[in-house]
Design an enzyme around this catalytic site. Structure first.
Site, PDB file in Angstrom:
ATOM      1  N   CYS A   1       0.808  -1.225   0.000  1.00 52.84           N
ATOM      2  CA  CYS A   1       0.000   0.000   0.000  1.00 52.84           C
ATOM      3  C   CYS A   1       0.841   1.275   0.000  1.00 52.84           C
ATOM      4  CB  CYS A   1      -0.934   0.010   1.204  1.00 52.84           C
ATOM      5  SG  CYS A   1      -2.019  -1.419   1.238  1.00 52.84           S
TER       6      CYS A   1
ATOM      7  N   HIS B   1      -3.719   7.005   1.339  1.00 49.97           N
ATOM      8  CA  HIS B   1      -3.947   5.705   0.692  1.00 49.97           C
ATOM      9  C   HIS B   1      -5.368   5.276   1.026  1.00 49.97           C
ATOM     10  CE1 HIS B   1      -4.137   1.520  -0.068  1.00 49.97           C
ATOM     11  NE2 HIS B   1      -4.026   1.170   1.199  1.00 49.97           N
TER      12      HIS B   1
ATOM     13  N   ASN C   1     -10.067  -0.531  -2.488  1.00 49.49           N
ATOM     14  CA  ASN C   1      -8.660  -0.333  -2.124  1.00 49.49           C
ATOM     15  C   ASN C   1      -7.807  -0.895  -3.260  1.00 49.49           C
ATOM     16  OD1 ASN C   1      -6.054  -0.746  -1.099  1.00 49.49           O
ATOM     17  ND2 ASN C   1      -6.780  -1.116   0.981  1.00 49.49           N
TER      18      ASN C   1
HETATM   19  N1  ACO Z   1     -19.521  -9.454   4.804  1.00 45.27           N
HETATM   20  C1  ACO Z   1     -20.250  -9.816   5.870  1.00 45.27           C
HETATM   21  N2  ACO Z   1     -19.709 -10.167   7.035  1.00 45.27           N
HETATM   22  C2  ACO Z   1     -18.375 -10.193   7.130  1.00 45.27           C
HETATM   23  C3  ACO Z   1     -17.554  -9.842   6.050  1.00 45.27           C
HETATM   24  C4  ACO Z   1     -18.179  -9.466   4.847  1.00 45.27           C
HETATM   25  N3  ACO Z   1     -17.495  -9.114   3.739  1.00 45.27           N
HETATM   26  N4  ACO Z   1     -16.263  -9.950   6.434  1.00 45.27           N
HETATM   27  C5  ACO Z   1     -16.273 -10.356   7.701  1.00 45.27           C
HETATM   28  N5  ACO Z   1     -17.545 -10.503   8.129  1.00 45.27           N
HETATM   29  C6  ACO Z   1     -18.004 -10.921   9.449  1.00 45.27           C
HETATM   30  C7  ACO Z   1     -17.013 -11.793  10.170  1.00 45.27           C
HETATM   31  O1  ACO Z   1     -17.109 -13.118   9.780  1.00 45.27           O
HETATM   32  C8  ACO Z   1     -17.419 -11.579  11.599  1.00 45.27           C
HETATM   33  O2  ACO Z   1     -18.533 -12.366  11.859  1.00 45.27           O
HETATM   34  P1  ACO Z   1     -18.723 -13.059  13.310  1.00 45.27           P
HETATM   35  O3  ACO Z   1     -18.815 -11.934  14.285  1.00 45.27           O
HETATM   36  O4  ACO Z   1     -19.987 -13.814  13.159  1.00 45.27           O
HETATM   37  O5  ACO Z   1     -17.510 -13.907  13.503  1.00 45.27           O
HETATM   38  C9  ACO Z   1     -17.861 -10.131  11.629  1.00 45.27           C
HETATM   39  O6  ACO Z   1     -18.161  -9.778  10.262  1.00 45.27           O
HETATM   40  C10 ACO Z   1     -16.784  -9.208  12.157  1.00 45.27           C
HETATM   41  O7  ACO Z   1     -15.528  -9.587  11.560  1.00 45.27           O
HETATM   42  P2  ACO Z   1     -14.231  -8.796  11.789  1.00 45.27           P
HETATM   43  O8  ACO Z   1     -13.112  -9.354  10.950  1.00 45.27           O
HETATM   44  O9  ACO Z   1     -14.001  -8.628  13.260  1.00 45.27           O
HETATM   45  O10 ACO Z   1     -14.699  -7.494  11.116  1.00 45.27           O
HETATM   46  P3  ACO Z   1     -14.346  -6.023  11.512  1.00 45.27           P
HETATM   47  O11 ACO Z   1     -15.505  -5.457  12.218  1.00 45.27           O
HETATM   48  O12 ACO Z   1     -13.024  -5.924  12.139  1.00 45.27           O
HETATM   49  O13 ACO Z   1     -14.272  -5.426  10.058  1.00 45.27           O
HETATM   50  C11 ACO Z   1     -12.584  -4.808   8.531  1.00 45.27           C
HETATM   51  C12 ACO Z   1     -13.379  -5.949   9.124  1.00 45.27           C
HETATM   52  C13 ACO Z   1     -13.513  -3.924   7.742  1.00 45.27           C
HETATM   53  C14 ACO Z   1     -11.550  -5.380   7.590  1.00 45.27           C
HETATM   54  C15 ACO Z   1     -11.961  -4.035   9.689  1.00 45.27           C
HETATM   55  O14 ACO Z   1     -11.222  -4.885  10.506  1.00 45.27           O
HETATM   56  C16 ACO Z   1     -11.110  -2.941   9.236  1.00 45.27           C
HETATM   57  O15 ACO Z   1     -11.582  -1.918   8.863  1.00 45.27           O
HETATM   58  N6  ACO Z   1      -9.780  -3.170   9.299  1.00 45.27           N
HETATM   59  C17 ACO Z   1      -8.808  -2.268   8.785  1.00 45.27           C
HETATM   60  C18 ACO Z   1      -8.022  -2.965   7.773  1.00 45.27           C
HETATM   61  C19 ACO Z   1      -8.340  -2.525   6.395  1.00 45.27           C
HETATM   62  O16 ACO Z   1      -9.214  -1.786   6.091  1.00 45.27           O
HETATM   63  N7  ACO Z   1      -7.514  -3.003   5.527  1.00 45.27           N
HETATM   64  C20 ACO Z   1      -7.594  -2.612   4.181  1.00 45.27           C
HETATM   65  C21 ACO Z   1      -6.525  -3.255   3.448  1.00 45.27           C
HETATM   66  S1  ACO Z   1      -4.994  -3.069   4.186  1.00 45.27           S
HETATM   67  C22 ACO Z   1      -4.452  -1.572   3.854  1.00 45.27           C
HETATM   68  O17 ACO Z   1      -4.733  -1.020   2.853  1.00 45.27           O
HETATM   69  C23 ACO Z   1      -3.585  -0.923   4.856  1.00 45.27           C
END
Ligand code: ACO
Length: 350
Positions: free
Chosen positions: A114, A276, A306
């Site tokens: 990234c 980014h 992204n």
């Molecule tokens: N659709 C529906 N449900 C989903 C999805 C999806 N696409 N993905 C995960 N879930 C579910 C999971 O299975 C989990 O279900 P459960 O509670 O029954 O086990 C629930 O949603 C929560 O999962 P988490 O992984 O804890 O989701 P979180 O709330 O943390 O959101 C996310 C995930 C959006 C990736 C978040 O962690 C985040 O914003 N992280 C930052 C990282 C990021 O954005 N990276 C981008 C790429 S890296 C970069 O560019 C730096």
């Protein structure tokens, strides 16, 4: 001392729009979840065979070169940032050299995910400042759609990423008041495995998980890429999302403030921050922390998802095309990603 300036900028995104609703047909996800957690409404997917990371980079490059008022033959160095290259090796830089029938110039590939484009810009900046090169082509391009897990198992990662490319031509300027004022590069390998694609690779897990302690000719193929890896989805990107989020919201503001302070500026002096496009929630958090107004931050992740190394040049190009960047504006590029690596560049737009 010479400074470098962005003399031309271009972007390319595939025509194929993939909405959150389209993804609902492939996996157990929904538009509401994706928008609420990431801000993403749609992304572009490259044509399966006709568009590659290189071809998209070439299209963006052609525009940047034309806008710089030069030809491909004037380019004297290529830097290509991507995590989704056409080939495992060689890198995409040489493929650009071939596609644009350039002279036998140097071509360097950068693997900083990234933050790849900002790292690439920083490298180019050093070559310009030392007068080694006069027209450097810097490209960030990704074809993520080719390597994502489109089953429910991979939904936390696959809904986030999209394809596209951005490019700039960097040239020297004798005006010390304009161009790239400074760049800032950082890394912390402690969390390398939190956001990573492990295979194919030479890491020790091959030996830890399997009985490869002794050299066995028959298993050599398996070490590189085995059916187990494919069946267990070990060939797709892995992300511990919450951990990435926690680190990103600390390092993004830090590296932005570092760039501003180094040049005697504060956040109030900033016309535009191009972060980014990791996740809209991360950008909003950074905006709040730095007390920036909506007008000071550019986001387009809603439309493109992204695009990793391509996200900063795509956002920069779009902001410029939309008239949001004018000559004399103070613009900060900032990125954070896998590694972890993070970086910023402060630019007085020329
Ligand atoms: N659709 C529906 N449900 C989903 C999805 C999806 N696409 N993905 C995960 N879930 C579910 C999971 O299975 C989990 O279900 P459960 O509670 O029954 O086990 C629930 O949603 C929560 O999962 P988490 O992984 O804890 O989701 P979180 O709330 O943390 O959101 C996310 C995930 C959006 C990736 C978040 O962690 C985040 O914003 N992280 C930052 C990282 C990021 O954005 N990276 C981008 C790429 S890296 C970069 O560019 C730096």
């Amino acid at each position: 001392m010479l400074k470098s300036k962005i003399a031309g900028i271009g972007m390319y995104v595939p025509a194929n729009v993939v909405t959150n609703k389209d993804l609902e047909k492939l996996m157990d996800t929904n538009d509401e979840w994706i928008q609420e957690r990431t801000g993403i409404q749609q992304r572009r997917y490259a044509h399966r065979t006709d568009e590659t990371t290189t071809t998209m980079g070439v299209e963006a490059a052609k525009i940047a070169i034309e806008r710089a008022g030069i030809t491909a033959q004037d380019i004297d160095f290529i830097i290509f940032a991507t995590l989704s290259p056409d080939y495992y090796f060689p890198g995409c830089g040489v493929l650009v050299q071939r596609a644009l029938q350039m002279k036998e110039i140097g071509a360097l590939d950068i693997r900083n995910q990234c933050s790849g484009f900002v790292y690439a810009l920083s490298v180019a900046d050093q070559f310009i400042k030392t007068s080694m090169y006069k027209n450097i082509l810097v490209i960030g391009s990704e074809k993520h759609s080719f390597g994502l897990d489109y089953t429910t198992r991979g939904r936390n990662v696959s809904v986030i990423f999209g394809d596209g490319a951005g490019a700039v031509v960097l040239q020297p300027t004798a005006n010390e008041q304009e161009g790239i004022l400074s760049t800032h590069l950082h890394s912390d390998g402690e969390s390398a495995e939190i956001l990573a694609m492990f295979n194919p690779g030479t890491h020790a897990n091959h030996w830890a998980n399997k009985n490869y302690a002794t050299f066995n000719k028959a298993e050599i193929g398996d070490m590189f890429l085995s059916h187990d890896m494919i069946n267990n989805a070990e060939i797709y990107p892995f992300m511990d999302g919450p951990s990435v989020f926690k680190k990103a919201i600390i390092k993004f503001p830090e590296v932005i403030v570092e760039a501003l302070s180094k040049n005697g500026y504060t956040t109030e002096d900033l016309q535009l921050l191009i972060p980014h496009q990791a996740n809209l929630r991360i950008s909003q958090f950074v905006q709040q922390k730095l007390k920036l107004t909506d007008n000071q931050v550019y986001n387009n992740i809603q439309q493109y998802g992204n695009t990793t190394a391509a996200s900063v040049p795509i956002a920069l190009c779009e902001a410029w095309e939309n008239g949001k960047i004018k000559q004399g504006d103070l613009v900060c590029l900032a990125a954070f990603g896998s590694g972890f690596t993070w970086a910023s560049a402060l630019i007085k737009w020329a």
